[in-house]
Design a protein around this motif. Structure first.
Motif, PDB file in Angstrom:
ATOM      1  N   THR A 155       0.859  -1.181   0.000  1.00  0.00           N
ATOM      2  CA  THR A 155       0.000   0.000   0.000  1.00  0.00           C
ATOM      3  C   THR A 155       0.896   1.232   0.000  1.00  0.00           C
ATOM      4  OG1 THR A 155      -1.817   1.171   1.084  1.00  0.00           O
ATOM      5  CG2 THR A 155      -0.197   0.129   2.516  1.00  0.00           C
ATOM      6  N   PRO A 178      -1.261   5.074   9.892  1.00  0.00           N
ATOM      7  CA  PRO A 178      -0.582   3.886   9.373  1.00  0.00           C
ATOM      8  C   PRO A 178      -0.276   2.860  10.457  1.00  0.00           C
ATOM      9  CG  PRO A 178       0.933   5.743   9.458  1.00  0.00           C
ATOM     10  CD  PRO A 178      -0.422   6.287   9.772  1.00  0.00           C
ATOM     11  N   GLU A 179      -0.082   3.309  11.705  1.00  0.00           N
ATOM     12  CA  GLU A 179       0.200   2.362  12.780  1.00  0.00           C
ATOM     13  C   GLU A 179      -1.006   1.462  13.048  1.00  0.00           C
ATOM     14  OE1 GLU A 179       1.731   4.208  16.274  1.00  0.00           O
ATOM     15  OE2 GLU A 179       3.481   5.067  15.243  1.00  0.00           O
ATOM     16  N   TYR A 181      -3.215   0.609  10.830  1.00  0.00           N
ATOM     17  CA  TYR A 181      -3.277  -0.311   9.694  1.00  0.00           C
ATOM     18  C   TYR A 181      -2.240  -1.430   9.845  1.00  0.00           C
ATOM     19  CZ  TYR A 181      -2.717  -2.006   4.909  1.00  0.00           C
ATOM     20  OH  TYR A 181      -2.607  -2.795   3.786  1.00  0.00           O
ATOM     21  N   MET A 182      -1.033  -1.079  10.248  1.00  0.00           N
ATOM     22  CA  MET A 182       0.012  -2.088  10.419  1.00  0.00           C
ATOM     23  C   MET A 182      -0.334  -3.053  11.550  1.00  0.00           C
ATOM     24  SD  MET A 182       3.339   0.386   9.799  1.00  0.00           S
ATOM     25  CE  MET A 182       4.575  -0.910   9.936  1.00  0.00           C
ATOM     26  N   VAL A 193       5.879  -7.062   8.111  1.00  0.00           N
ATOM     27  CA  VAL A 193       5.142  -5.796   7.951  1.00  0.00           C
ATOM     28  C   VAL A 193       6.131  -4.646   8.149  1.00  0.00           C
ATOM     29  CG1 VAL A 193       3.253  -4.374   8.792  1.00  0.00           C
ATOM     30  CG2 VAL A 193       3.017  -6.876   8.768  1.00  0.00           C
ATOM     31  N   ASN A 194       6.319  -3.847   7.122  1.00  0.00           N
ATOM     32  CA  ASN A 194       7.319  -2.790   7.163  1.00  0.00           C
ATOM     33  C   ASN A 194       6.770  -1.474   6.629  1.00  0.00           C
ATOM     34  OD1 ASN A 194       9.792  -4.281   8.026  1.00  0.00           O
ATOM     35  ND2 ASN A 194       9.372  -5.439   6.157  1.00  0.00           N
ATOM     36  N   TYR A 195       7.234  -0.389   7.243  1.00  0.00           N
ATOM     37  CA  TYR A 195       6.886   0.963   6.797  1.00  0.00           C
ATOM     38  C   TYR A 195       8.128   1.580   6.175  1.00  0.00           C
ATOM     39  CZ  TYR A 195       4.803   5.637   6.857  1.00  0.00           C
ATOM     40  OH  TYR A 195       4.290   6.851   6.499  1.00  0.00           O
ATOM     41  N   SER A 207       5.485   7.132   0.913  1.00  0.00           N
ATOM     42  CA  SER A 207       5.662   6.050   1.867  1.00  0.00           C
ATOM     43  C   SER A 207       4.948   4.804   1.370  1.00  0.00           C
ATOM     44  CB  SER A 207       5.116   6.440   3.238  1.00  0.00           C
ATOM     45  OG  SER A 207       5.819   7.568   3.743  1.00  0.00           O
ATOM     46  N   ILE A 209       3.772   0.684   2.733  1.00  0.00           N
ATOM     47  CA  ILE A 209       3.666  -0.349   3.753  1.00  0.00           C
ATOM     48  C   ILE A 209       3.601  -1.688   3.034  1.00  0.00           C
ATOM     49  CG2 ILE A 209       2.264  -1.306   5.633  1.00  0.00           C
ATOM     50  CD1 ILE A 209       1.222   1.590   6.058  1.00  0.00           C
ATOM     51  N   SER A 210       4.533  -2.564   3.358  1.00  0.00           N
ATOM     52  CA  SER A 210       4.557  -3.879   2.735  1.00  0.00           C
ATOM     53  C   SER A 210       4.259  -4.952   3.779  1.00  0.00           C
ATOM     54  CB  SER A 210       5.921  -4.147   2.079  1.00  0.00           C
ATOM     55  OG  SER A 210       6.948  -4.204   3.048  1.00  0.00           O
ATOM     56  N   ALA A 211       3.630  -6.022   3.328  1.00  0.00           N
ATOM     57  CA  ALA A 211       3.299  -7.129   4.220  1.00  0.00           C
ATOM     58  C   ALA A 211       3.257  -8.407   3.401  1.00  0.00           C
ATOM     59  CB  ALA A 211       1.966  -6.889   4.912  1.00  0.00           C
TER      60      ALA A 211
END
Length: 213
Positions: A155, A178-179, A181-182, A193-195, A207, A209-211
């Motif tokens: 995302t 975003p927190e 969502y993560m 899960v990384n920002y 930015s 966010i990968s998961a």
């Protein structure tokens, strides 16, 4: 800005509709501001020509079109799920050749109840979308269901733009945190899960966010 205009903008960001405000949101936000984000989301997915890919909340179809370019010479296929009938109409106009060729399929669907088989997609991506999911955990669980094992979801967002619209009250029908969502991703069973704070090829910050399932 008048309160009724702010409210109309907020409603159209959550679910695009017709009329002058809907036209403005589509042209200015989805077609212009989101274009770079959509392109970068596709790049981060690292799509191969035989992959099966899903974009959630595809709007006018910019990300779908970009992803199609990755699979057009292979056996892959791009799917899109969208809750706005207006956006589906626009995307169909843009992508009619790809749809006719069987390389793109667009469906009217809510992310919490997707009409796809389990373990179907190699990649999932979305742009400025999770803010409007009332039950984020349930929604990402559904996305996880349709993803293949070890598939990645991306995302993308623009922190500066989000701060601006939040301050103006235009995101009152969404939650951009975003927190949160993560946390939802982790609770739903995603790992890695990384920002990430990145820059586009043009040097514009964004930015991601990968998961991974």
């Amino acid at each position: 800005m008048a309160s009724f205009i702010k409210d109309a903008l907020a409603r159209n960001l959550r679910q695009p509709r017709g009329g002058p405000v809907g036209w403005f949101v589509n042209r200015y936000v989805f077609e212009n501001l989101n274009r770079g984000l959509e392109e970068n989301a596709v790049k981060l997915c690292d799509i191969s020509k035989n992959d099966t890919v899903l974009e959630v909340g595809f709007g006018p179809g910019i990300g779908i079109q970009e992803a199609y370019m990755k699979i057009k010479d292979g056996k892959g296929k791009i799917y899109g799920a969208e809750i706005s009938k207006k956006m589906i109409q626009k995307a169909i106009q843009k992508l009619q050749p790809q749809i006719s060729a069987g390389k793109v399929e667009l469906v009217l669907a809510d992310v919490i109840n997707l009409p796809f088989e389990s373990d179907m997609f190699d990649h999932v991506f979305h742009c400025n979308c999770y803010y409007f999911w009332d039950d984020q955990v349930a929604c990402v669980k559904e996305l996880r269901r349709v993803m293949k094992q070890n598939a990645k979801m991306i995302t993308v967002l623009n922190e500066f733009s989000l701060k601006e619209v939040n301050e103006k009250g235009i995101m009152k029908y969404g939650n951009t945190d975003p927190e949160k969502y993560m946390y939802s991703l982790k609770k739903a069973g995603f790992h890695d899960v990384n920002y990430l704070k990145l820059k586009s090829e043009r040097g514009n910050p964004f930015s991601a966010i990968s998961a991974r399932k």
